[in-house]
Design an enzyme around this catalytic site. Structure first.
Site, PDB file in Angstrom:
ATOM      1  N   ASP A 196      -3.996  -1.542   8.296  1.00 21.94           N
ATOM      2  CA  ASP A 196      -5.407  -1.139   8.396  1.00 21.94           C
ATOM      3  C   ASP A 196      -6.273  -2.251   9.005  1.00 21.94           C
ATOM      4  O   ASP A 196      -6.296  -3.370   8.502  1.00 21.94           O
ATOM      5  CB  ASP A 196      -5.871  -0.833   6.959  1.00 21.94           C
ATOM      6  CG  ASP A 196      -7.329  -0.408   6.846  1.00 21.94           C
ATOM      7  OD1 ASP A 196      -7.973  -0.193   7.881  1.00 21.94           O
ATOM      8  OD2 ASP A 196      -7.805  -0.289   5.684  1.00 21.94           O
ATOM      9  N   HIS A 369     -11.950  -1.060   2.387  1.00 22.44           N
ATOM     10  CA  HIS A 369     -10.983  -1.670   3.311  1.00 22.44           C
ATOM     11  C   HIS A 369     -10.893  -3.187   3.120  1.00 22.44           C
ATOM     12  O   HIS A 369     -11.858  -3.841   2.744  1.00 22.44           O
ATOM     13  CB  HIS A 369     -11.366  -1.355   4.752  1.00 22.44           C
ATOM     14  CG  HIS A 369     -11.368   0.113   5.048  1.00 22.44           C
ATOM     15  ND1 HIS A 369     -10.254   0.793   5.452  1.00 22.44           N
ATOM     16  CD2 HIS A 369     -12.361   1.040   4.962  1.00 22.44           C
ATOM     17  CE1 HIS A 369     -10.548   2.074   5.624  1.00 22.44           C
ATOM     18  NE2 HIS A 369     -11.826   2.246   5.334  1.00 22.44           N
TER      19      HIS A 369
END
Lengths: 556, 556
Positions: A196, A369
């Site tokens: 990610d 995130h």
């Protein structure tokens, strides 16, 4: 073209690279393909009138017999949202964790295809197998519960796909990211890491979700009236914290907004959300309690005009009206592109007399995130041979590649791909090898892919300068005008104030038709094109605008 | 309605409150009005096709004989940009500092009205006088040189208007904000403070512009090829720092982009920008020097599609092509709404092989506005009796009011106004007293105010679902169809793929016309409305879209 190499392992991202959203990646070995995630994207501002975007899966359809399953990392729209559309074309089993599948289920129900689909629950730490692959689910932290990374064993080696993740040492649900498992895999030679990249531009660590809970409780303690908190419906841990702060301060909880009601319902049923039955009240009953005993948890944190919070702010909500003393907390960050909508929403809430708390004033939201230090941790634990950054605009992928290089990785072993590009791998090598067809399918109403570039170009043009229709009826036999020219406009000028302009325009058209008649030009196409040109020049000189000009000749 | 009170001092904001931009404030006493600033606004995303927005100055036009002058605080578009349009309607003298007036001049020249206008330069510390007012210019710091606050002496007391400002203790041009003067005025009873609210949500201080220079020099030191820096053309101090870093590293400087070339030219001529003549080169000559000896300073930091940097990135620039090794620095922050454009621009530059530095990676930009601690300083120095926050969305004004309250000000003495609201003041009192007409005039091409809500609504509708025109020619005498119905669409569906849909639609129209003929309905309006309704329902059921339907009946 994809090279015809045999028995090679291929990674084929069909979405999610060079863009935020629309995540889907095919992993192919020999006669098997597994697909990771199947997300939708949101239209960019040039996609006028488009509702949603889904990935072009031509490659999967062309290799239909190879595709074994979809494996889902978590239940966010950009990872599961395209499934209802894609499963209609390619009905293969879908694997995912409990909450993820529940969210998929409710989508498939809406599309009336649930009964035809095969959904299989996988628990974290469990493994599923096909002939060529085994896929292990590894728990991570994210802004939705039940998120997992995948460790995919292939004949060439292990691939780790992080999904969306962050490292939260004090998660609300007590479910830690399984760092030990990543560390263990790291000691056993990982062939490829896909990780990610969303927050790679941010230094440091993402603050723990728990901090938000502490801030909420503090804010609740000074609230004199109702507390209305807007957040993402899928952020179960955030909702749990809002509930905890409410119960702590003796407030009952009501949910507002379609997806908030739906998902909170699912989450309570599945045990992901702890809320004693007698503390949950219906929106219909909020007026039966004193204001300072009520919390409303609502959708609309992105300022979406149809969502509950916007309807509340603009007095279009049937059950909730802003009162002086209400405290509204927007527990979310603006998704790029939504800044102005949210800003206007906040202004409106203030004007109606509410106090409004948002992220520039207090820390009431954290990202889901990983920031740079968390990414470094993951790279260092996993120590992959090859690395491919995923989930991000090109610049994020680029920064993530740089981060890996700075950790000592050979830049030759780092691969920034575009959607549709193929990465071929063997035990000892990796290289880009061609492309497969890929792209965006636009969904507008019931239409899937029927709006293309020409329609979009026209919509853009129409939105800028409007349209001017010129109609004239011509007698084919005598080649004479029977009626018209009539000019009708939409979105060009306000007709009442521009009568002269349109009268002059009509004269221009008449002259143009006369000219054609004199010259005995009988091809409608030529006449139309002459009208278009002369009228276009006239209007541009007068107004500096270029409406679409649509000449229509009716012949009798 | 404005109350008919006599001899009262009135503050009448005609723009800039509850919005960013379009700043203009009228100050009225008895038979005199002075207007502070005359800025333009940028269209919001609902204003399809609109180029610019200017304030509605009906109130000034209705009191034309009272208006004595425009007084400008600084030369940014949102403070001077509407002057060319407004001066055409209301030609009064314009006062401002040297650089401000030079920027105004070049605008008036473009509009061919410079020779008719009266521009008078005022130096910081100087004062201008009308019969009722005296207006003192006080130097401040901002992201453009020559910015001033105004101290306006009125028969009721002193008003201080900060303009846009920040406090920079180490300004690049050595021109400090005149804190002593504000302090002195603070000891002499200030009636009203109007202060910039843009950054009131940010805690702490705005970092000194000088820090950016240090960062730029460091970044330049590792650049191997050309350095291309994008910033705002009017940010002379920033440009000076880019020049300094360039000269320090032996680089020549070239300017690219229309406004950059124009403003740098003006600034060099006026002595605001120090750049030895032999170090300035033309864009045409950049290829005559090694890459590492070149800096290009360019427009386009907001990702504007027509600006130089976008043209460079997308290979549409005649003189500059991105080469591997180029370092592009975007020395600006995204103005809300531009995030996606800038993000795409950065991606494109990376893809073309440039290194790109932007504010999320390095500190290469600071704001021009005061943060909370600077605002506190200003309030504390000035100690006004009354306070009116200006320059901001409603939420900014609200936060600024709160900041003043937290400094001990009585909330009764703080006034949040909307554009068009009037604040009446006397030595001892202040109160809101009615409204004057105000608003936004939209400029589209040559049209000023000819695009109104109906046109905008149509443009929005067209942009979402397009238009479908139905034409039919009818013989009035026999009441029979001579030709058509023909259907032509734009922005609705791609016709080649939707032939069936449009054939069915044509049938629907035929049936509708037949029905009307059977019933002997001869009113075109009724027939049109029936066609609209039936066709609309049919199309919505088939496509879930609602194009504008434009039935046209040609009668013979």
């Amino acid at each position: 073209m994809v090279t015809k190499s045999k028995n090679k392992l291929k990674i084929i991202p069909l979405g999610g690279l060079g863009e935020i959203g629309k995540n889907i990646t095919a992993i192919e070995y020999d006669d098997e393909i597994i697909a990771i995630d199947c997300g939708l994207g949101f239209p960019d501002e040039e996609m006028y009138g488009i509702d949603l975007v889904i990935p072009d899966i031509t490659y999967l359809l062309n290799n239909r017999e190879k595709v074994k399953c979809f494996v889902l990392t978590h239940g966010h729209e950009d990872h599961i949202g395209a499934l209802p559309y894609i499963l209609k074309q390619l009905n293969v089993p879908v694997y995912g964790t409990k909450l993820t599948l529940e969210l998929v289920k409710s989508k498939l129900e809406e599309h009336n295809i649930l009964s035809n689909c095969t959904l299989s629950e996988v628990k974290p730490d469990e493994e599923i197998k096909t002939e060529k692959f085994s896929i292990e689910f590894i728990r991570t932290c994210h802004s939705i519960a039940d998120a997992c990374a995948l460790a995919i064993r292939t004949p060439e080696g292990v691939i780790i796909h992080t999904g969306d993740f962050k490292v939260d040492y004090t998660p609300i649900d007590g479910e830690m990211i399984n760092l030990q498992r990543f560390a263990k895999l790291g000691t056993q030679k990982v062939l490829l890491l896909m990780a990610d990249s969303t927050n790679v531009e941010r230094s440091g660590y993402t603050v723990s979700e728990r901090v938000i809970g502490e801030n909420l409780t503090r804010l609740f303690s000074v609230a004199k009236g109702r507390v209305i908190v807007a957040t993402f419906a899928s952020n179960i841990n955030r909702i749990q914290q809002i509930i905890n702060s409410s119960l702590f301060h003796g407030r009952k909880v009501a949910f507002s907004g379609r997806s908030m009601e739906k998902i909170s319902n699912i989450a309570i049923e599945l045990g992901y959300l702890q809320l004693p039955e007698d503390q949950l009240i219906s929106i219909d009953d909020i007026n039966r309690y004193p204001s300072n005993k009520i919390t409303i948890i609502t959708t609309g944190s992105q300022g979406e005009p149809m969502a509950a919070l916007s309807r509340i702010a603009y007095s279009n909500h049937k059950k909730i009206t802003i009162e002086r003393g209400d405290l509204v907390i927007i527990s979310a960050s603006p998704i790029p592109g939504n800044e102005k909508l949210i800003s206007r929403l906040i202004d409106e809430l203030f004007k109606k007399g509410a106090e409004v708390i948002y992220n520039s004033l207090e820390e009431v939201h954290v990202s889901g995130h990983a920031c740079q230090e968390e990414l470094k941790l993951m790279h260092t634990l996993i120590k992959p041979k090859f690395f491919m950054p995923v989930h991000g605009e090109y610049r994020h992928l680029r920064q993530h590649a740089l981060l890996a290089e700075n950790l000592g990785m050979d830049s030759q072993n780092i691969f920034i791909l575009e959607t549709g590009q193929v990465l071929e791998l063997s035990k000892n090598s990796a290289n880009k090898s061609g492309r497969v067809s890929s792209g965006s399918i636009m969904i507008d109403g019931f239409g899937i892919g029927d709006v293309g570039n020409i329609v979009l170009r026209d919509r853009k043009h129409l939105s800028q300068d409007g349209i001017l229709t010129v109609v004239v009826t011509i007698d084919k036999a005598s080649f004479s005008v029977l009626s018209g020219p009539d000019i009708i406009t939409r979105g060009f000028v306000y007709v009442k104030e521009s009568g002269d302009l349109l009268n002059e325009a009509t004269e221009i058209v008449k002259i143009e038709i006369d000219k054609c008649m004199e010259k005995k030009i009988k091809e409608w196409l030529v006449i139309k094109s002459n009208i278009k040109y002369s009228l276009g020049e006239f209007l541009y000189n007068k107004t500096k605008r270029r409406p679409i000009i649509l000449p229509i000749i009716m012949e009798i």
